[in-house]
Design an enzyme around this catalytic site. Structure first.
Site, short mmCIF file in Angstrom:
data_model
loop_
_atom_site.label_atom_id
_atom_site.label_comp_id
_atom_site.label_asym_id
_atom_site.label_seq_id
_atom_site.Cartn_x
_atom_site.Cartn_y
_atom_site.Cartn_z
N SER A 129 0.83 -1.20 0.00
CA SER A 129 0.00 0.00 0.00
C SER A 129 0.87 1.26 0.00
CB SER A 129 -0.93 -0.09 1.22
OG SER A 129 -2.01 0.79 1.09
N ASP A 284 -8.40 -5.38 -5.92
CA ASP A 284 -8.13 -4.18 -5.13
C ASP A 284 -8.94 -3.03 -5.72
OD1 ASP A 284 -6.94 -1.89 -3.90
OD2 ASP A 284 -5.10 -3.02 -3.58
N HIS A 313 -7.75 -5.11 -1.48
CA HIS A 313 -6.55 -4.45 -0.98
C HIS A 313 -5.93 -5.21 0.19
CE1 HIS A 313 -3.73 -1.23 -0.63
NE2 HIS A 313 -3.99 -1.09 0.66
#
Lengths: 337, 337
Positions: A129, A284, A313
């Site tokens: 991320s 995601d 995600h």
């Protein structure tokens, strides 16, 4: 959790002009630095994550094996351990904490790596991320130093849609009058809980919810997941100004803003010399695989490898054993190359 | 916009037990009812939409041609024109407005169609988003009356992920202290603007934003789109309690909750006798095509036809000429069958 070190950055001037005096970079290391200093890995934290939140990917027998590698996990500026709105003395405290870029984070980490440890080469930089964003930035800021990168579920430039998603999170936090422009005495918990509910729809895929996979995490109902996991997440030592500082970093992430590239993201990606294994997650919702396909096209030595499945995600959060095995196997392969 | 009719529902008892006394159903019609009453189409509104927001799909030369069909657009309960928190006198006013189901909406519309117009058969029921949900409900509530349905960008049962997305919208509105538990004197605009920003990431796809397609709608920047389109949308005569009433209707939508089906959505779908042309949008983030694939498998005479492109949910909003042509052509084909 209190077992970590502080690297004193001193007077640390940020890309947007402010100087954080007495700036601090909190970090933790795993394993032993080899005599030739050739076994170092950097693994930055994610949005609101702390070094201990990265530990699921580190361990004996795993790719990031502390018996083999010296793994440095630097805490992102704004995360509450490194210099942040919540721990900086006046006048740069709380709502007045300055804007920090991904470039600034990597500049601080570079000082830690070189000044404290005398490391000149990194075997690998990896992260999830926003950690993936810092990973890309390492390869652009220090192309001769970074041998391999493995950004997962993240990007080199925050996409317009991703910015919009974050606007929703920001608006939820700041809609709470208790936020008081950032000058609250107690956390604006109504806003934090609202932000948690906004985030919930983005963190996992539609199919994850359709299949009720939150049950596999020990939650008894959808509402139990929203309160127990998501609200719990946003209330677990999180500070509203810290979240907004990191959110600004995220919204404004772009390797093209590295000095010398004049906003040209493609030129920055082309400058990367590291071997790149880029791993978006299939479903995601804010870092969709298409965006990483685009990035990979511009990096000279890059492979796209999509993490399959429905965790979205949070494939990169360490909660799903299948995803953890996938990422670990990819890192093993990359480190062997 | 003030050109519409009211059908007096009288004392209207809702599925959850409350009775709305003097309940009103606002509607507009387009075209002329044939002498044999055989040319009627029902086209319900969507979340916060008003009858005029449906007019883009009605016109001479289009499938929904008022020279050929008698098109009835009933306004959803809670939308501010039909009985709603904002227009109901005490004691069922504002925060005390009762819970309304999709079943209730269709029950009210059925009374309008049969009692006011004496219509016994409907050539078509169609609608976007929550209008699609009402379309499915028509086919389940009145299987012998509905010949064809064309739900687009909506579902027969609100999915768990869709409920979570709506939790974010709800949390943003109610995080504003000015909301005051629904007893505000002026609209809680901070909450409404926050809800707008939350909604923005869901309404259009990642690719729509990546391609900056908001520019095609006349917005000069991403922020201009967030303020001009999205905040404007949520402030344009919208009322917070109305939005929350319709949001509850949406979160709790499920044709399986029709009396007689005991929560069995599949059994309800199997009972549909109408020919169904189901049109999800390729990149709809809260009504993804997979969910409609599932529904179509259980409807005896149904076809799935995915609206291609990057407009996501707003493919069904009438803003993109390509999507409008696609939907119009499909309706023409269905009406000819």
């Amino acid at each position: 959790m209190n077992d970590y070190q502080i690297f004193e950055l001193g007077d640390f001037t940020l890309q947007h002009g402010a100087t954080l005096r007495g700036a601090k970079l909190a970090y933790q290391t795993y394993g032993t630095l080899a005599a030739d200093r050739g076994n170092a890995v950097v693994y930055p934290t994610w949005y609101s994550g702390r070094h201990w939140d990265n530990e699921w990917l580190i361990g004996p027998g795993m790719a990031l094996d502390p018996e083999r590698y010296f793994i440095i996990v630097p805490n992102m500026l704004g995360n509450g351990l490194s210099s942040s709105p919540s721990n900086t003395p006046p006048p740069y405290d709380r709502a007045r904490f300055p804007r920090v870029t991904v470039y600034d984070n990597v500049a601080a980490q570079h000082r830690l790596v070189t000044e404290r440890f005398g490391i000149e080469r990194l075997r690998l930089v990896t992260g999830w991320s926003m950690g993936a964003g810092q990973t890309y930035q390492w390869a652009v800021s220090h192309p001769d130093m970074v041998e391999r990168i493995a950004p997962f579920c993240g990007s080199s430039r925050t996409s317009p849609h991703n910015k919009v998603f974050l606007e929703g999170v920001k608006a939820a936090i700041t809609a709470d009058a208790a936020f008081a422009g950032g000058w609250y005495r107690e956390q604006p918990t109504t806003g934090l809980r609202a932000a948690a509910r906004v985030y919930a729809g983005w963190g996992f895929s539609q199919a994850f919810y359709w299949d009720h996979l939150y049950r596999s995490l020990g939650y008894s109902s959808l509402e139990d997941f929203l309160v127990g996991f998501w609200e719990g997440f946003f209330l677990d030592g999180r500070d509203a100004n810290n979240l907004l500082t990191m959110l600004w970093t995220w919204q404004n992430a772009d390797v093209g803003l590295t000095p010398g590239f004049d906003g040209d993201t493609v030129a920055a990606l082309r400058s990367i010399r590291a071997r790149a294994l880029v791993m978006p997650a299939e479903k995601d919702l804010y870092f969709p695989p298409e965006d990483e396909e685009w990035a990979v096209r511009h990096i000279p030595d890059a492979e796209l490898r999509v993490i399959p499945g429905v965790w979205g995600h949070f494939a990169g959060h360490g909660s799903n054993p299948d995803d953890t095995r996938f990422i670990d196997a990819a890192l093993r392969e990359l480190l062997a190359a």
